[in-house]
Design a protein around this motif. Structure first.
Motif, mmCIF file in Angstrom:
data_model
loop_
_atom_site.group_PDB
_atom_site.id
_atom_site.type_symbol
_atom_site.label_atom_id
_atom_site.label_comp_id
_atom_site.label_asym_id
_atom_site.label_seq_id
_atom_site.Cartn_x
_atom_site.Cartn_y
_atom_site.Cartn_z
ATOM 1 N N TYR A 1 -3.442 10.364 1.786
ATOM 2 C CA TYR A 1 -3.570 9.589 0.394
ATOM 3 C C TYR A 1 -5.039 9.373 -0.030
ATOM 4 C CZ TYR A 1 -3.253 6.324 -3.186
ATOM 5 O OH TYR A 1 -3.315 5.506 -4.554
ATOM 6 N N ALA A 2 -5.858 9.165 1.095
ATOM 7 C CA ALA A 2 -7.429 9.051 1.009
ATOM 8 C C ALA A 2 -7.941 10.413 0.555
ATOM 9 C CB ALA A 2 -7.823 8.640 2.054
ATOM 10 N N LYS A 3 -7.284 11.318 1.010
ATOM 11 C CA LYS A 3 -8.178 12.870 0.817
ATOM 12 C C LYS A 3 -7.625 13.143 -0.727
ATOM 13 C CE LYS A 3 -8.791 14.701 5.102
ATOM 14 N NZ LYS A 3 -8.427 15.805 6.142
ATOM 15 N N ALA A 4 -6.440 12.599 -1.117
ATOM 16 C CA ALA A 4 -5.855 13.036 -2.448
ATOM 17 C C ALA A 4 -6.553 12.103 -3.671
ATOM 18 C CB ALA A 4 -4.450 13.008 -2.548
ATOM 19 N N ALA B 1 0.838 -1.297 0.078
ATOM 20 C CA ALA B 1 0.045 -0.225 0.029
ATOM 21 C C ALA B 1 0.979 1.132 -0.031
ATOM 22 C CB ALA B 1 -0.682 -0.054 1.274
ATOM 23 N N PRO B 2 0.354 2.261 -0.575
ATOM 24 C CA PRO B 2 1.229 3.562 -0.798
ATOM 25 C C PRO B 2 1.203 4.538 0.429
ATOM 26 C CG PRO B 2 -0.896 3.654 -1.969
ATOM 27 C CD PRO B 2 -0.630 2.420 -1.439
ATOM 28 N N PHE B 3 0.787 3.747 1.748
ATOM 29 C CA PHE B 3 0.851 4.695 2.960
ATOM 30 C C PHE B 3 1.439 3.728 4.076
ATOM 31 C CE2 PHE B 3 -3.321 3.798 1.282
ATOM 32 C CZ PHE B 3 -3.782 2.579 2.147
ATOM 33 N N LYS B 4 1.848 4.229 4.952
ATOM 34 C CA LYS B 4 2.419 3.202 6.011
ATOM 35 C C LYS B 4 2.189 3.797 7.511
ATOM 36 C CE LYS B 4 4.992 0.871 3.148
ATOM 37 N NZ LYS B 4 4.309 1.055 1.915
ATOM 38 N N THR B 5 1.609 5.153 7.446
ATOM 39 C CA THR B 5 1.144 5.522 8.675
ATOM 40 C C THR B 5 -0.283 6.117 8.810
ATOM 41 O OG1 THR B 5 1.812 7.688 8.220
ATOM 42 C CG2 THR B 5 3.594 6.201 9.409
ATOM 43 N N ILE B 6 -0.855 6.436 9.930
ATOM 44 C CA ILE B 6 -2.296 7.018 10.014
ATOM 45 C C ILE B 6 -2.117 8.330 9.077
ATOM 46 C CG2 ILE B 6 -3.788 7.873 11.151
ATOM 47 C CD1 ILE B 6 -4.225 4.891 11.169
ATOM 48 N N PRO B 7 -1.338 9.217 9.249
ATOM 49 C CA PRO B 7 -1.208 10.662 8.393
ATOM 50 C C PRO B 7 -1.102 10.236 7.049
ATOM 51 C CG PRO B 7 0.140 10.713 10.649
ATOM 52 C CD PRO B 7 -0.266 9.297 10.255
ATOM 53 N N GLU B 8 -0.325 9.255 6.623
ATOM 54 C CA GLU B 8 -0.158 9.160 5.510
ATOM 55 C C GLU B 8 -1.488 8.491 4.555
ATOM 56 O OE1 GLU B 8 3.326 6.412 4.946
ATOM 57 O OE2 GLU B 8 4.818 8.022 5.508
ATOM 58 N N ILE C 1 1.415 -4.017 7.855
ATOM 59 C CA ILE C 1 1.798 -2.984 8.236
ATOM 60 C C ILE C 1 0.662 -2.441 9.306
ATOM 61 C CG2 ILE C 1 2.462 -0.611 7.676
ATOM 62 C CD1 ILE C 1 4.398 -2.391 6.560
ATOM 63 N N PRO C 2 1.253 -2.182 10.631
ATOM 64 C CA PRO C 2 0.242 -1.785 11.382
ATOM 65 C C PRO C 2 0.392 -0.166 11.219
ATOM 66 C CG PRO C 2 2.350 -2.123 12.727
ATOM 67 C CD PRO C 2 2.461 -2.492 10.912
ATOM 68 N N LEU C 3 -0.958 0.429 10.845
ATOM 69 C CA LEU C 3 -1.156 1.655 10.788
ATOM 70 C C LEU C 3 -1.437 2.294 12.149
ATOM 71 C CD1 LEU C 3 -3.360 1.863 7.510
ATOM 72 C CD2 LEU C 3 -1.129 2.103 7.536
ATOM 73 N N GLY C 4 -2.156 1.716 12.773
ATOM 74 C CA GLY C 4 -2.558 1.890 14.254
ATOM 75 C C GLY C 4 -3.331 1.306 14.978
ATOM 76 N N ILE C 5 -3.211 1.376 16.413
ATOM 77 C CA ILE C 5 -4.239 0.609 17.086
ATOM 78 C C ILE C 5 -5.366 1.508 17.562
ATOM 79 C CG2 ILE C 5 -3.227 0.837 19.417
ATOM 80 C CD1 ILE C 5 -3.266 -1.989 19.749
ATOM 81 N N THR C 6 -6.695 0.927 17.703
ATOM 82 C CA THR C 6 -7.819 1.681 18.159
ATOM 83 C C THR C 6 -8.177 1.716 19.524
ATOM 84 O OG1 THR C 6 -9.247 -0.342 18.160
ATOM 85 C CG2 THR C 6 -8.881 0.692 15.835
ATOM 86 N N SER C 7 -7.169 1.226 20.243
ATOM 87 C CA SER C 7 -7.473 1.529 21.728
ATOM 88 C C SER C 7 -7.034 3.004 22.095
ATOM 89 C CB SER C 7 -6.638 0.680 22.729
ATOM 90 O OG SER C 7 -5.252 0.885 22.236
ATOM 91 N N LEU C 8 -7.419 3.716 23.030
ATOM 92 C CA LEU C 8 -7.269 5.172 23.424
ATOM 93 C C LEU C 8 -5.869 5.590 23.556
ATOM 94 C CD1 LEU C 8 -8.871 7.852 23.500
ATOM 95 C CD2 LEU C 8 -9.127 7.462 25.955
ATOM 96 N N LYS C 9 -5.074 4.307 24.092
ATOM 97 C CA LYS C 9 -3.691 4.505 24.640
ATOM 98 C C LYS C 9 -3.098 3.162 23.836
ATOM 99 C CE LYS C 9 -4.164 6.888 28.728
ATOM 100 N NZ LYS C 9 -3.762 6.924 30.286
ATOM 101 N N ARG C 10 -1.552 3.397 23.778
ATOM 102 C CA ARG C 10 -1.055 2.049 23.044
ATOM 103 C C ARG C 10 -1.184 0.843 24.059
ATOM 104 N NH1 ARG C 10 4.611 3.966 20.002
ATOM 105 N NH2 ARG C 10 3.858 5.964 19.365
#
Length: 320
Positions: free
Chosen positions: A143-146, A132-139, A217-226
């Motif tokens: 990408y989704a907006k663009a 995928a052309p993204f590896k993080t939540i900000p990316e 690739i782990p973009l992010g976890i959905t718990s409020l904290k790590r």
């Protein structure tokens, strides 16, 4: 004379309820699971039920009642005798979603159950195929907006916490990532691994082995904290404040179960869940122990119904 009669009646009722609690339990207790054997709810229950039964002096018999999006089990328990011998291990988010997802339910989540205690929680992982052309939540957001309507996410089915977690992400991130429902988490995960779809929201215990082997690739976890189970993975809330989706498990009894019995169950359950050996065993399976008072659980259930109702409506998901 009437006042004396009323006073004696109240004393009699209090004596009866106290006697019930003192003698409870005098027979095996049934713990109803709304999903099939071998699933997360079943694994969790079997992690603490033997010790709870030992402490209470009666065995806890696990009964799996899958079907109708967990409503079959919920309705069964709601209509059971309120004597403390039929309990329900619910996934709170699923039941809260069902309040809006289904046009008609034969029970009410808030009115037809007596809360006992929270039990545990597990998070979801937003994962992506390595290509995928993204590896993080900000990316991903950028990408989704663009690239409107060019990114998709898989879930275990329409109206599930995994689906609505993605819709919540879209709402907070201002994206329009497309939902692709699958008939279960396993086929959804398979297609992300195979590159047929870019991303998915999946249970952390199921996804972590693939993350650690480099297949996802782990973009992010959905718990409020790590999560203590994967502290290297950022929480999505680090980029979208207050974003949180957790699979939270709790035990409830039929409405009008005597308070003395509820309190006894709560006390013993909290003791068992905070036993270091039991806690370590359950946490090792990808859960995090969470306990509460009956009142705290009642408030949490109400808050989850209020949280998911608007999201379900916005998603357009329905089920019958």
């Amino acid at each position: 004379m009437r006042k004396v009669f009323l006073a004696l009646s109240l004393i009699s009722i209090c004596f009866t309820l106290n006697a019930q609690a003192q003698s409870y339990p005098s027979q095996p207790i049934k713990l109803v699971i709304p999903f099939a054997a071998g699933g997360p709810s079943d694994v969790l229950a079997r992690g603490f039920a033997p010790k709870l039964g030992e402490n209470l002096g009666q065995p806890i018999i696990i009964e799996n009642k899958p079907g109708a999006g967990a409503n079959l089990a919920a309705e069964y328990v709601a209509n059971s005798k309120p004597d403390g011998y039929t309990l329900f291990l619910m996934m709170v988010g699923t039941q809260a979603i069902n309040e809006t997802l289904y046009k008609k339910l034969n029970y009410n989540l808030v009115k037809d159950f007596s809360p006992v205690s929270l039990v545990a929680s597990s998070s979801l992982l937003f994962v992506a195929n390595p290509s995928a052309p993204f590896k993080t939540i900000p990316e991903l957001i950028a990408y989704a907006k663009a690239n409107p309507n060019k990114v998709s996410f898989a879930s275990s089915g329409a109206g599930t916490p995994l689906h609505l977690g993605g819709e919540l992400f879209n709402t907070q991130a201002g994206t329009d990532i497309l939902h692709v429902p699958y008939k279960g988490a396993a086929p959804a995960l398979t297609d992300v691994l195979g590159g047929q779809i870019e991303t998915a929201l999946v249970g952390t215990p199921a996804a972590l082995p693939y993350v650690r082997s480099g297949k996802l690739i782990p973009l992010g976890i959905t718990s409020l904290k790590r999560s203590p189970n994967a502290p290297e993975i950022p929480a999505i809330s680090e980029f979208l404040p207050k974003f949180e989706v957790e699979l939270v498990y709790a035990i409830v009894a039929p409405a009008n179960t005597p308070k003395a019995i509820i309190d006894k169950l709560n006390s013993q359950l909290n003791t068992v869940l905070n036993n270091p050996e039991i806690k370590s065993q359950i946490n090792g399976k990808g859960f995090e122990i969470v306990t509460s008072t009956p009142s705290q659980l009642g408030d949490y259930i109400k808050s989850e119904v209020a949280k998911w109702g608007p999201i379900v409506k916005k998603s357009g998901a329905t089920a019958e």
